[in-house]
Design an enzyme around this catalytic site. Structure first.
Site, mmCIF file in Angstrom:
data_model
loop_
_atom_site.group_PDB
_atom_site.id
_atom_site.type_symbol
_atom_site.label_atom_id
_atom_site.label_comp_id
_atom_site.label_asym_id
_atom_site.label_seq_id
_atom_site.Cartn_x
_atom_site.Cartn_y
_atom_site.Cartn_z
ATOM 1 N N TYR A 33 40.469 40.333 49.914
ATOM 2 C CA TYR A 33 39.201 40.334 50.665
ATOM 3 C C TYR A 33 38.353 39.127 50.262
ATOM 4 O O TYR A 33 37.793 38.435 51.119
ATOM 5 C CB TYR A 33 38.449 41.636 50.389
ATOM 6 N N GLU A 76 29.188 48.342 55.718
ATOM 7 C CA GLU A 76 28.158 48.104 54.696
ATOM 8 C C GLU A 76 27.239 49.318 54.580
ATOM 9 O O GLU A 76 26.837 49.696 53.475
ATOM 10 C CB GLU A 76 27.341 46.854 55.037
ATOM 11 N N TRP A 114 32.308 48.894 46.887
ATOM 12 C CA TRP A 114 32.922 48.260 48.052
ATOM 13 C C TRP A 114 34.427 48.461 48.045
ATOM 14 O O TRP A 114 35.054 48.554 49.103
ATOM 15 C CB TRP A 114 32.570 46.785 48.089
#
Length: 205
Positions: free
Chosen positions: A17, A39, A47
């Protein structure tokens, strides 16, 4: 060995990522909606947790098509609440649907979601030059403005901190630290935007 931002750690999913997606300037509306939804889902969680659930989110939310998500009913909310592949939080699920409806209204007014969101950086990614991740801000006046406007339009889970994290993710700001190999690469992508090219979505998509 490549030098990376410290937050990317050593998890392969997180590193990919970081290496291929985070900070890449994106103007694809569906991708922008995806990141805005994720988000918001991440609030209070890591995350990495969201990245692990990302494919399930894509399957569960019709590949982040805002028109389809905006049409979800209470039956869809119940379906999602029983889905172990996503964050089963009613407020976050209902927020995703509400935000999708907000996206459609924005597109009616601005033509694209990208046109609305990128106005907060005047259409050009900010190039920061942080020497350590400790220098990275949690919010800026641009994210404050974005958050305020989205909330005024009825969006939820769009506080300034979430908005800034979103801005980092979709390349509105280049917050790779200067020693990270991606800092220069992302900066070059921003220069492409300045010459008129538009990046639809990160290569990993």
């Amino acid at each position: 060995m490549k030098c990376r931002c410290e937050w990317s750690g050593n998890n392969p999913l997180y590193m990919t990522y970081h290496d291929e997606e985070w900070g890449v300037p994106a103007h694809d509306d569906r991708y922008l909606f995806e990141m805005l939804l994720l988000e918001g889902a991440q609030a209070g969680l890591s995350w990495l947790t969201i990245l692990k659930k990302r494919e399930n989110y894509r399957k569960s939310f019709h590949s982040f098509d805002p028109e389809k998500v905006a049409a979800y009913s209470e039956r869809d909310v119940q379906r999602l609440l029983t889905n172990p592949g996503i964050v089963r939080n009613r407020l976050k699920i209902e927020s995703a649907i509400k935000n999708a409806r907000g996206v459609l209204k924005i597109k009616e007014e601005y033509g694209t979601l990208a046109a609305f969101l990128w106005q907060y950086v005047d259409g050009t990614p900010y190039q920061n030059h942080w020497k350590s991740i400790a220098e990275l801000p949690a919010r800026t006046y641009q994210s404050d403005a974005m958050s305020k406007d989205l909330k005024r339009r009825g969006f939820n889970f769009v506080g300034s901190t979430i908005c800034y994290s979103f801005m980092q993710a979709v390349g509105m700001v280049n917050d790779h630290v200067v020693y990270c190999f991606r800092h220069a690469e992302v900066k070059q992508m921003a220069q492409q935007i300045n010459t008129g090219d538009r990046l639809a979505a990160p290569a990993s998509r």
